[in-house]
Design a protein around this motif. Structure first.
Motif, PDB file in Angstrom:
ATOM      1  N   GLU A   4     -18.076  20.144 -49.190  1.00  0.00           N
ATOM      2  CA  GLU A   4     -18.938  19.787 -48.063  1.00  0.00           C
ATOM      3  C   GLU A   4     -18.869  20.848 -46.976  1.00  0.00           C
ATOM      4  OE1 GLU A   4     -19.054  16.320 -44.712  1.00  0.00           O
ATOM      5  OE2 GLU A   4     -19.315  15.717 -46.811  1.00  0.00           O
ATOM      6  N   LEU A   5     -17.694  21.375 -46.709  1.00  0.00           N
ATOM      7  CA  LEU A   5     -17.548  22.397 -45.679  1.00  0.00           C
ATOM      8  C   LEU A   5     -18.367  23.640 -46.004  1.00  0.00           C
ATOM      9  CD1 LEU A   5     -13.719  22.166 -44.915  1.00  0.00           C
ATOM     10  CD2 LEU A   5     -15.607  21.382 -43.465  1.00  0.00           C
ATOM     11  N   ASP A   6     -18.528  23.927 -47.280  1.00  0.00           N
ATOM     12  CA  ASP A   6     -19.247  25.119 -47.704  1.00  0.00           C
ATOM     13  C   ASP A   6     -20.766  24.982 -47.627  1.00  0.00           C
ATOM     14  OD1 ASP A   6     -16.873  26.396 -48.212  1.00  0.00           O
ATOM     15  OD2 ASP A   6     -16.877  25.966 -50.362  1.00  0.00           O
ATOM     16  N   THR A   7     -21.272  23.814 -47.216  1.00  0.00           N
ATOM     17  CA  THR A   7     -22.710  23.592 -47.255  1.00  0.00           C
ATOM     18  C   THR A   7     -23.440  24.019 -45.990  1.00  0.00           C
ATOM     19  OG1 THR A   7     -22.418  21.315 -46.469  1.00  0.00           O
ATOM     20  CG2 THR A   7     -22.512  21.658 -48.872  1.00  0.00           C
ATOM     21  N   ALA A   8     -22.754  24.494 -44.984  1.00  0.00           N
ATOM     22  CA  ALA A   8     -23.448  25.038 -43.816  1.00  0.00           C
ATOM     23  C   ALA A   8     -24.322  26.210 -44.268  1.00  0.00           C
ATOM     24  CB  ALA A   8     -22.449  25.490 -42.762  1.00  0.00           C
ATOM     25  N   ILE A   9     -25.557  26.257 -43.782  1.00  0.00           N
ATOM     26  CA  ILE A   9     -26.477  27.303 -44.217  1.00  0.00           C
ATOM     27  C   ILE A   9     -26.686  28.326 -43.100  1.00  0.00           C
ATOM     28  CG2 ILE A   9     -27.717  25.940 -45.932  1.00  0.00           C
ATOM     29  CD1 ILE A   9     -29.819  25.370 -43.796  1.00  0.00           C
ATOM     30  N   GLN A  10     -26.980  29.536 -43.520  1.00  0.00           N
ATOM     31  CA  GLN A  10     -27.364  30.588 -42.593  1.00  0.00           C
ATOM     32  C   GLN A  10     -28.876  30.726 -42.629  1.00  0.00           C
ATOM     33  OE1 GLN A  10     -24.508  33.820 -44.044  1.00  0.00           O
ATOM     34  NE2 GLN A  10     -24.631  34.239 -41.854  1.00  0.00           N
ATOM     35  N   LEU A  11     -29.491  30.708 -41.462  1.00  0.00           N
ATOM     36  CA  LEU A  11     -30.933  30.847 -41.422  1.00  0.00           C
ATOM     37  C   LEU A  11     -31.342  32.281 -41.730  1.00  0.00           C
ATOM     38  CD1 LEU A  11     -30.516  28.111 -40.094  1.00  0.00           C
ATOM     39  CD2 LEU A  11     -32.385  28.664 -38.539  1.00  0.00           C
ATOM     40  N   ASN A  12     -32.441  32.399 -42.419  1.00  0.00           N
ATOM     41  CA  ASN A  12     -32.967  33.696 -42.803  1.00  0.00           C
ATOM     42  C   ASN A  12     -33.803  34.254 -41.648  1.00  0.00           C
ATOM     43  OD1 ASN A  12     -34.088  35.917 -44.022  1.00  0.00           O
ATOM     44  ND2 ASN A  12     -35.268  34.754 -45.546  1.00  0.00           N
ATOM     45  N   SER A  13     -33.397  35.356 -41.094  1.00  0.00           N
ATOM     46  CA  SER A  13     -34.130  35.945 -39.964  1.00  0.00           C
ATOM     47  C   SER A  13     -35.513  36.441 -40.371  1.00  0.00           C
ATOM     48  CB  SER A  13     -33.330  37.105 -39.353  1.00  0.00           C
ATOM     49  OG  SER A  13     -33.141  38.136 -40.310  1.00  0.00           O
ATOM     50  N   ARG A  14     -35.733  36.579 -41.671  1.00  0.00           N
ATOM     51  CA  ARG A  14     -37.034  37.026 -42.165  1.00  0.00           C
ATOM     52  C   ARG A  14     -37.861  35.888 -42.743  1.00  0.00           C
ATOM     53  NH1 ARG A  14     -35.680  42.823 -45.196  1.00  0.00           N
ATOM     54  NH2 ARG A  14     -34.744  43.858 -43.361  1.00  0.00           N
ATOM     55  N   ALA A  15     -37.469  34.673 -42.468  1.00  0.00           N
ATOM     56  CA  ALA A  15     -38.227  33.526 -42.957  1.00  0.00           C
ATOM     57  C   ALA A  15     -39.656  33.574 -42.422  1.00  0.00           C
ATOM     58  CB  ALA A  15     -37.545  32.230 -42.524  1.00  0.00           C
ATOM     59  N   ALA A  41     -25.092  26.264 -52.467  1.00  0.00           N
ATOM     60  CA  ALA A  41     -23.966  25.373 -52.171  1.00  0.00           C
ATOM     61  C   ALA A  41     -24.450  23.956 -51.888  1.00  0.00           C
ATOM     62  CB  ALA A  41     -23.170  25.910 -50.985  1.00  0.00           C
ATOM     63  N   VAL A  42     -25.606  23.843 -51.251  1.00  0.00           N
ATOM     64  CA  VAL A  42     -26.176  22.522 -50.967  1.00  0.00           C
ATOM     65  C   VAL A  42     -26.615  21.854 -52.261  1.00  0.00           C
ATOM     66  CG1 VAL A  42     -27.937  21.271 -49.677  1.00  0.00           C
ATOM     67  CG2 VAL A  42     -26.948  23.356 -48.719  1.00  0.00           C
ATOM     68  N   ILE A  43     -27.269  22.611 -53.134  1.00  0.00           N
ATOM     69  CA  ILE A  43     -27.690  22.066 -54.426  1.00  0.00           C
ATOM     70  C   ILE A  43     -26.470  21.642 -55.247  1.00  0.00           C
ATOM     71  CG2 ILE A  43     -28.795  22.645 -56.619  1.00  0.00           C
ATOM     72  CD1 ILE A  43     -30.676  24.489 -55.041  1.00  0.00           C
ATOM     73  N   ALA A  44     -25.430  22.458 -55.246  1.00  0.00           N
ATOM     74  CA  ALA A  44     -24.208  22.122 -55.988  1.00  0.00           C
ATOM     75  C   ALA A  44     -23.566  20.849 -55.421  1.00  0.00           C
ATOM     76  CB  ALA A  44     -23.229  23.285 -55.928  1.00  0.00           C
ATOM     77  N   HIS A  45     -23.568  20.725 -54.108  1.00  0.00           N
ATOM     78  CA  HIS A  45     -23.020  19.522 -53.475  1.00  0.00           C
ATOM     79  C   HIS A  45     -23.804  18.284 -53.913  1.00  0.00           C
ATOM     80  CE1 HIS A  45     -22.640  16.539 -50.169  1.00  0.00           C
ATOM     81  NE2 HIS A  45     -21.376  16.935 -50.163  1.00  0.00           N
ATOM     82  N   ALA A  46     -25.129  18.389 -53.946  1.00  0.00           N
ATOM     83  CA  ALA A  46     -25.963  17.259 -54.357  1.00  0.00           C
ATOM     84  C   ALA A  46     -25.641  16.810 -55.783  1.00  0.00           C
ATOM     85  CB  ALA A  46     -27.437  17.632 -54.248  1.00  0.00           C
ATOM     86  N   PHE A  72     -25.983  20.004 -39.393  1.00  0.00           N
ATOM     87  CA  PHE A  72     -25.821  20.672 -38.097  1.00  0.00           C
ATOM     88  C   PHE A  72     -26.441  22.069 -38.099  1.00  0.00           C
ATOM     89  CE2 PHE A  72     -21.713  18.036 -37.516  1.00  0.00           C
ATOM     90  CZ  PHE A  72     -22.451  16.970 -37.040  1.00  0.00           C
ATOM     91  N   SER A  73     -26.219  22.814 -39.175  1.00  0.00           N
ATOM     92  CA  SER A  73     -26.737  24.185 -39.202  1.00  0.00           C
ATOM     93  C   SER A  73     -28.263  24.204 -39.312  1.00  0.00           C
ATOM     94  CB  SER A  73     -26.099  24.975 -40.356  1.00  0.00           C
ATOM     95  OG  SER A  73     -26.243  24.315 -41.600  1.00  0.00           O
ATOM     96  N   LEU A  74     -28.839  23.272 -40.056  1.00  0.00           N
ATOM     97  CA  LEU A  74     -30.294  23.222 -40.170  1.00  0.00           C
ATOM     98  C   LEU A  74     -30.934  22.842 -38.832  1.00  0.00           C
ATOM     99  CD1 LEU A  74     -32.375  21.738 -43.072  1.00  0.00           C
ATOM    100  CD2 LEU A  74     -33.012  21.276 -40.710  1.00  0.00           C
ATOM    101  N   LEU A  75     -30.431  21.765 -38.218  1.00  0.00           N
ATOM    102  CA  LEU A  75     -31.025  21.319 -36.963  1.00  0.00           C
ATOM    103  C   LEU A  75     -30.849  22.346 -35.852  1.00  0.00           C
ATOM    104  CD1 LEU A  75     -30.079  17.528 -36.924  1.00  0.00           C
ATOM    105  CD2 LEU A  75     -32.282  18.568 -37.498  1.00  0.00           C
TER     106      LEU A  75
END
Length: 239
Positions: A4-15, A41-46, A72-75
């Motif tokens: 779960e801790l590994d599921t924080a995502i980094q936003l893509n600056s080129r999105a 990591a999110v898919i693996a967690h699911a 938290f990271s998405l919002l």
């Protein structure tokens, strides 16, 4: 716990960010492609979660809680955009409503009449749905609709009662909707826009906008988080 801790995502600056103006009411819908740098990591967690039917009957499938670091990271990456685009008053603060993984699992024969129609999540003006498409496709996307008898595309508080009455009157006069997931326009609803499914695409729209998943019965009815139409659904309000 580490998963779960590994599921924080980094936003893509080129999105790539696109703002759609949907329907006659020109309701803004946000589409962000390649939203995160990595969602594996999110898919693996699911894939490690236990999915169960929700307590409410509206969603035609199974759900599991989203991990907090991901939430938290998405919002954190989109709340300023929501404030600005939807002109949320500055004194209102973001409040969580529900955060879940979702998988469609019901066949057309299992749908209630309510599940065969477009729906809205809330009549509150500052309620928003965020949907992150996760698994590789092909899968069905999301469509938006206008209710033909009333002309409503959004169901705000003043419209709620007349809208429900009109839907009930239509069913009383013409019968229940076809025993199928809605896709194109029908005698009661006109499709006014759609967003295709694409992995790592984030969709943001007001909860009062009439919408429905474009469920492909060949590929989307699958309760396996490894192969199904896996989405992360986040519902927030500003109060």
């Amino acid at each position: 716990m580490q998963a779960e801790l590994d599921t924080a995502i980094q936003l893509n600056s080129r999105a790539a960010i696109e703002i759609l103006q949907v329907g006659r009411e020109q309701t803004p819908v946000v589409v962000i492609d390649d939203f995160a740098l990595d969602i594996q990591a999110v898919i693996a967690h699911a894939s490690q979660q236990t999915f169960t039917p929700p307590s409410e009957a509206a969603y035609p499938g199974v759900r599991a809680p989203l991990p907090r670091p991901y939430i938290f990271s998405l919002l954190d990456g989109v709340f300023k955009l929501i404030y600005q685009l939807y002109r949320v008053p500055a004194q209102l603060r973001m409040q969580p409503q529900n955060f879940v993984y979702s998988l469609v699992s019901q066949t057309p024969e299992q749908l209630s009449s309510r599940q065969r129609l477009p729906h809205y999540d809330s009549h509150y003006l500052y309620h928003f749905a965020l949907m992150h498409y996760l698994n590789p496709g092909p899968h069905g996307g999301t469509a938006f609709y206008r209710h033909k008898p009333t002309g409503f595309e959004t169901i705000s508080q003043p419209r709620r009662v007349p809208y429900i009455a009109a839907v009930q009157a239509h069913m009383a006069g013409y019968g229940e909707p076809d025993n199928a997931y809605i896709h194109d326009s029908t005698d009661q609803f006109e499709q006014i826009g759609q967003v295709a499914y694409r992995p790592n695409r984030l969709l943001i729209y007001p909860g009062f906008l009439l919408h429905s998943g474009l469920i492909d019965t060949d590929s989307d009815i699958d309760s396996n988080p490894v192969t199904g139409r896996l989405t992360a659904n986040l519902f927030i309000e500003f109060r």
